[in-house]
Design a protein around this motif. Structure first.
Motif, PDB file in Angstrom:
ATOM      1  N   PHE A  60      -3.643  41.388  43.621  1.00  0.00           N
ATOM      2  CA  PHE A  60      -3.446  43.005  44.301  1.00  0.00           C
ATOM      3  C   PHE A  60      -4.564  43.455  44.959  1.00  0.00           C
ATOM      4  O   PHE A  60      -5.743  43.641  44.243  1.00  0.00           O
ATOM      5  N   ARG A  61      -4.677  43.857  46.114  1.00  0.00           N
ATOM      6  CA  ARG A  61      -5.676  44.413  46.896  1.00  0.00           C
ATOM      7  C   ARG A  61      -5.654  45.561  47.716  1.00  0.00           C
ATOM      8  O   ARG A  61      -5.341  46.016  48.517  1.00  0.00           O
ATOM      9  N   PRO A  62      -5.793  46.853  46.811  1.00  0.00           N
ATOM     10  CA  PRO A  62      -5.753  48.124  47.360  1.00  0.00           C
ATOM     11  C   PRO A  62      -6.647  48.502  48.178  1.00  0.00           C
ATOM     12  O   PRO A  62      -7.983  47.954  48.217  1.00  0.00           O
ATOM     13  N   PHE A  63      -6.491  49.167  49.211  1.00  0.00           N
ATOM     14  CA  PHE A  63      -7.297  49.912  50.212  1.00  0.00           C
ATOM     15  C   PHE A  63      -6.951  51.166  50.666  1.00  0.00           C
ATOM     16  O   PHE A  63      -7.783  52.182  50.492  1.00  0.00           O
ATOM     17  N   ALA A  64      -5.858  51.352  51.071  1.00  0.00           N
ATOM     18  CA  ALA A  64      -5.492  52.877  52.016  1.00  0.00           C
ATOM     19  C   ALA A  64      -5.298  53.807  51.017  1.00  0.00           C
ATOM     20  O   ALA A  64      -4.799  53.600  49.620  1.00  0.00           O
ATOM     21  N   VAL A  65      -5.846  54.847  51.115  1.00  0.00           N
ATOM     22  CA  VAL A  65      -5.814  56.076  50.516  1.00  0.00           C
ATOM     23  C   VAL A  65      -5.233  57.519  51.272  1.00  0.00           C
ATOM     24  O   VAL A  65      -5.880  57.647  52.368  1.00  0.00           O
ATOM     25  N   LYS A  66      -4.191  58.076  50.867  1.00  0.00           N
ATOM     26  CA  LYS A  66      -3.901  59.126  51.668  1.00  0.00           C
ATOM     27  C   LYS A  66      -3.240  60.157  50.855  1.00  0.00           C
ATOM     28  O   LYS A  66      -2.199  60.067  50.115  1.00  0.00           O
ATOM     29  N   TYR A  67      -3.797  61.568  50.938  1.00  0.00           N
ATOM     30  CA  TYR A  67      -3.220  62.622  50.185  1.00  0.00           C
ATOM     31  C   TYR A  67      -2.219  63.438  51.068  1.00  0.00           C
ATOM     32  O   TYR A  67      -2.409  63.633  52.176  1.00  0.00           O
ATOM     33  N   HIS A  68      -0.910  63.349  50.369  1.00  0.00           N
ATOM     34  CA  HIS A  68      -0.101  64.093  51.050  1.00  0.00           C
ATOM     35  C   HIS A  68       0.980  64.952  50.328  1.00  0.00           C
ATOM     36  O   HIS A  68       1.298  64.249  49.257  1.00  0.00           O
ATOM     37  N   ALA A  69       1.371  66.039  50.307  1.00  0.00           N
ATOM     38  CA  ALA A  69       2.114  66.761  49.663  1.00  0.00           C
ATOM     39  C   ALA A  69       2.010  66.830  48.145  1.00  0.00           C
ATOM     40  O   ALA A  69       2.899  66.673  47.284  1.00  0.00           O
ATOM     41  N   GLY A  70       0.598  66.876  47.692  1.00  0.00           N
ATOM     42  CA  GLY A  70       0.420  66.957  46.157  1.00  0.00           C
ATOM     43  C   GLY A  70       0.181  65.592  45.440  1.00  0.00           C
ATOM     44  O   GLY A  70       0.219  65.569  44.383  1.00  0.00           O
ATOM     45  N   LYS A  71       0.491  64.536  46.207  1.00  0.00           N
ATOM     46  CA  LYS A  71       0.570  63.089  45.804  1.00  0.00           C
ATOM     47  C   LYS A  71      -0.765  62.455  46.444  1.00  0.00           C
ATOM     48  O   LYS A  71      -0.839  62.657  47.666  1.00  0.00           O
ATOM     49  N   VAL A  72      -1.189  61.326  45.739  1.00  0.00           N
ATOM     50  CA  VAL A  72      -2.190  60.520  46.512  1.00  0.00           C
ATOM     51  C   VAL A  72      -1.528  59.047  46.748  1.00  0.00           C
ATOM     52  O   VAL A  72      -1.154  58.436  45.456  1.00  0.00           O
ATOM     53  N   TYR A  73      -1.055  58.971  47.678  1.00  0.00           N
ATOM     54  CA  TYR A  73      -0.745  57.405  48.254  1.00  0.00           C
ATOM     55  C   TYR A  73      -1.848  56.601  48.378  1.00  0.00           C
ATOM     56  O   TYR A  73      -2.710  56.758  49.084  1.00  0.00           O
ATOM     57  N   ILE A  74      -1.574  55.461  47.768  1.00  0.00           N
ATOM     58  CA  ILE A  74      -2.348  54.274  47.914  1.00  0.00           C
ATOM     59  C   ILE A  74      -1.717  53.196  48.605  1.00  0.00           C
ATOM     60  O   ILE A  74      -0.427  52.765  48.294  1.00  0.00           O
ATOM     61  N   GLY A  75      -1.983  52.101  49.288  1.00  0.00           N
ATOM     62  CA  GLY A  75      -1.697  50.920  49.745  1.00  0.00           C
ATOM     63  C   GLY A  75      -2.363  49.847  49.570  1.00  0.00           C
ATOM     64  O   GLY A  75      -3.604  49.979  49.694  1.00  0.00           O
ATOM     65  N   GLY A  76      -1.691  48.712  49.407  1.00  0.00           N
ATOM     66  CA  GLY A  76      -2.807  47.440  49.366  1.00  0.00           C
ATOM     67  C   GLY A  76      -1.781  46.189  49.559  1.00  0.00           C
ATOM     68  O   GLY A  76      -0.440  46.507  49.850  1.00  0.00           O
ATOM     69  N   VAL A  77      -2.257  44.980  49.234  1.00  0.00           N
ATOM     70  CA  VAL A  77      -1.443  43.840  49.461  1.00  0.00           C
ATOM     71  C   VAL A  77      -1.696  42.912  48.436  1.00  0.00           C
ATOM     72  O   VAL A  77      -2.827  42.863  47.864  1.00  0.00           O
ATOM     73  N   CYS A  78      -0.667  42.053  48.166  1.00  0.00           N
ATOM     74  CA  CYS A  78      -1.035  40.822  47.287  1.00  0.00           C
ATOM     75  C   CYS A  78      -1.478  39.829  48.336  1.00  0.00           C
ATOM     76  O   CYS A  78      -0.801  39.613  49.360  1.00  0.00           O
ATOM     77  N   ASP A  79      -2.683  39.304  47.962  1.00  0.00           N
ATOM     78  CA  ASP A  79      -3.590  38.515  48.913  1.00  0.00           C
ATOM     79  C   ASP A  79      -3.379  37.126  49.114  1.00  0.00           C
ATOM     80  O   ASP A  79      -3.613  36.429  50.017  1.00  0.00           O
ATOM     81  N   ALA A  80      -2.264  36.567  48.334  1.00  0.00           N
ATOM     82  CA  ALA A  80      -1.763  35.230  48.127  1.00  0.00           C
ATOM     83  C   ALA A  80      -2.947  34.212  48.383  1.00  0.00           C
ATOM     84  O   ALA A  80      -2.750  32.944  48.746  1.00  0.00           O
ATOM     85  N   GLN A  81      -4.072  34.294  47.889  1.00  0.00           N
ATOM     86  CA  GLN A  81      -5.421  33.630  48.093  1.00  0.00           C
ATOM     87  C   GLN A  81      -5.263  32.314  47.203  1.00  0.00           C
ATOM     88  O   GLN A  81      -5.951  31.437  47.847  1.00  0.00           O
ATOM     89  N   GLU A  82      -4.732  32.458  45.939  1.00  0.00           N
ATOM     90  CA  GLU A  82      -4.701  31.163  45.315  1.00  0.00           C
ATOM     91  C   GLU A  82      -3.714  30.036  45.679  1.00  0.00           C
ATOM     92  O   GLU A  82      -3.742  29.169  45.757  1.00  0.00           O
ATOM     93  N   SER A  83      -2.540  30.768  46.014  1.00  0.00           N
ATOM     94  CA  SER A  83      -1.596  29.911  46.457  1.00  0.00           C
ATOM     95  C   SER A  83      -1.462  29.427  47.764  1.00  0.00           C
ATOM     96  O   SER A  83      -1.190  28.537  48.621  1.00  0.00           O
ATOM     97  N   GLY A  84      -2.181  30.320  48.686  1.00  0.00           N
ATOM     98  CA  GLY A  84      -2.441  29.978  50.234  1.00  0.00           C
ATOM     99  C   GLY A  84      -1.007  30.162  50.889  1.00  0.00           C
ATOM    100  O   GLY A  84      -1.121  29.599  52.161  1.00  0.00           O
TER     101      GLY A  84
END
Ligand SMILES: [Ca+2]
Ligand SMILES: [Ca+2]
Ligand SMILES: [Ca+2]
Length: 365
Positions: A60-84
């Motif tokens: 899992f590769r988190p990157f995005a951060v957004k504060y909104h309405a009292g919560k911290v939203y984070i976004g990321g992807v599963c990078d699939a680097q091992e399986s390709g």
């Protein structure tokens, strides 16, 4: 790229807490900022381990951060680097409740949907790779087009919809100009394209756009085979000259929402009919259409090693006018806290190529 240094960052509404993603240890850091403007002590820094989505064949590769309405939203992807395997690529958004200190899943999105063609028949997302050879095309063999998703930015619309900005990791791995590392080619060319997806808030859950439709809104992206379900909501994410589409995806992953006009600002490659430029487009949040574009980075044929068709514009952030009230003294942060800053007129700025570190390009639309 995407595995060290810092990713997205955002303030809590009172600008007393700065949230920032550490890409190396994959933890979200919260920095309590002293009111006198001094640096926070180690006691004023707290970090959170990310939820583990159970990625297949990768991390899992988190990157995005957004504060909104009292919560911290984070976004990321599963990078699939091992399986390709692209089928192992998935995007996740989580919400952190700072009071309970618990994360909850907001949405997960498979990333093996059909995208538009960037060039030479390539457009769909690939698993992350650090092998340069895998990014090269068989023909023309000095070209790299190998889009790898980073969920780099999140924005909320006024109706509660969530908008996801994806950056192409290749756009930071490579640029144009110098020969290939193996010495076979005297020049190499790289082309990157991220994406933008819209997610509707439906009662108590979220629904990803489907064939260009969100709720009752069906855009001209229906059936264009460039998004989840066979179309795309923001269908104008193209490089076009005189109605000829050269690249059907061009996002660079930075977003800002302009509430007063109902527009989304997106950092993109070639926002206007100028080859190898970079800048900002204004997209209509109802129709999905592009309403205007501005190049902030221009093509310079005399520069050899440049990000011509890779990432040269990072995030987009709105700024307000200077606080109008004279009675308040103290730092800008203090003025914000006392409510003196009036968001009546919006400007914007685009950061430089260092994502997350805001640059100095102050501009007016
Ligand atoms: Ca798209
Ligand atoms: Ca497209
Ligand atoms: Ca942003």
């Amino acid at each position: 790229m995407g595995k060290m240094s810092l990713g997205g960052m955002d303030y809590a509404d009172d600008e007393r807490i700065l949230y920032v993603m550490n890409l190396f240890d994959r933890r979200l850091y919260a920095l309590l900022l002293p009111e006198d403007g001094s640096a926070p002590s180690s006691q004023q820094v707290q970090s959170y381990a990310m939820p583990e989505p159970g990625c297949k064949g990768g991390f899992f590769r988190p990157f995005a951060v957004k504060y909104h309405a009292g919560k911290v939203y984070i976004g990321g992807v599963c990078d699939a680097q091992e399986s390709g395997k692209a089928k192992d690529l998935k995007a996740y958004v989580y919400a952190l409740n700072p009071i309970s200190q618990k994360f909850s899943e907001v949405i997960s999105i498979p990333l093996d949907y059909q995208r538009g063609i960037i060039e030479y028949g390539v457009g769909n997302w690939f698993a992350w790779t650090d092998d340069n050879q895998k990014t090269m095309l068989p023909d023309p063999a000095w070209w790299s087009i190998h889009p790898q998703p980073i969920l780099s930015d999140l924005e909320f619309d006024q109706d509660g919809s969530l908008i996801l900005g994806f950056m192409d990791r290749l756009g930071h791995q490579k640029a144009t100009g110098k020969g290939t590392p193996d010495g076979r080619w005297k020049q190499s060319v790289a082309m990157a394209a991220g994406d933008v997806l819209r997610v509707a808030a439906v009662k108590r859950h979220y629904e990803i756009e489907r064939n260009g439709r969100i709720g009752k809104n069906q855009t001209k992206g229906i059936d264009n085979q460039q998004g989840p379900g066979g179309g795309e909501f923001y269908f104008d994410d193209t490089f076009t000259i005189n109605e000829t589409q050269y690249h059907q995806e061009n996002g660079m992953g930075g977003l800002a929402l302009l509430p007063s006009t109902g527009q989304l600002l997106e950092s993109v490659r070639e926002p206007v009919a100028e080859r190898n430029s970079g800048g900002i487009v204004w997209l209509n949040n109802q129709t999905g259409a592009k309403e205007s574009g501005l190049a902030v980075y221009h093509h310079n044929p005399n520069q050899e090693f440049v990000a011509r068709k890779t990432n040269h514009v990072g995030d987009v952030e709105l700024i307000t006018e200077a606080p109008p009230c004279k009675s308040v003294t103290g730092s800008g942060r203090t003025a914000m806290k006392t409510g003196c800053r009036m968001p009546t007129k919006w400007g914007w700025r685009a950061s430089g190529s260092s994502y997350g570190a805001k640059g100095s390009n102050w501009l007016q639309p």
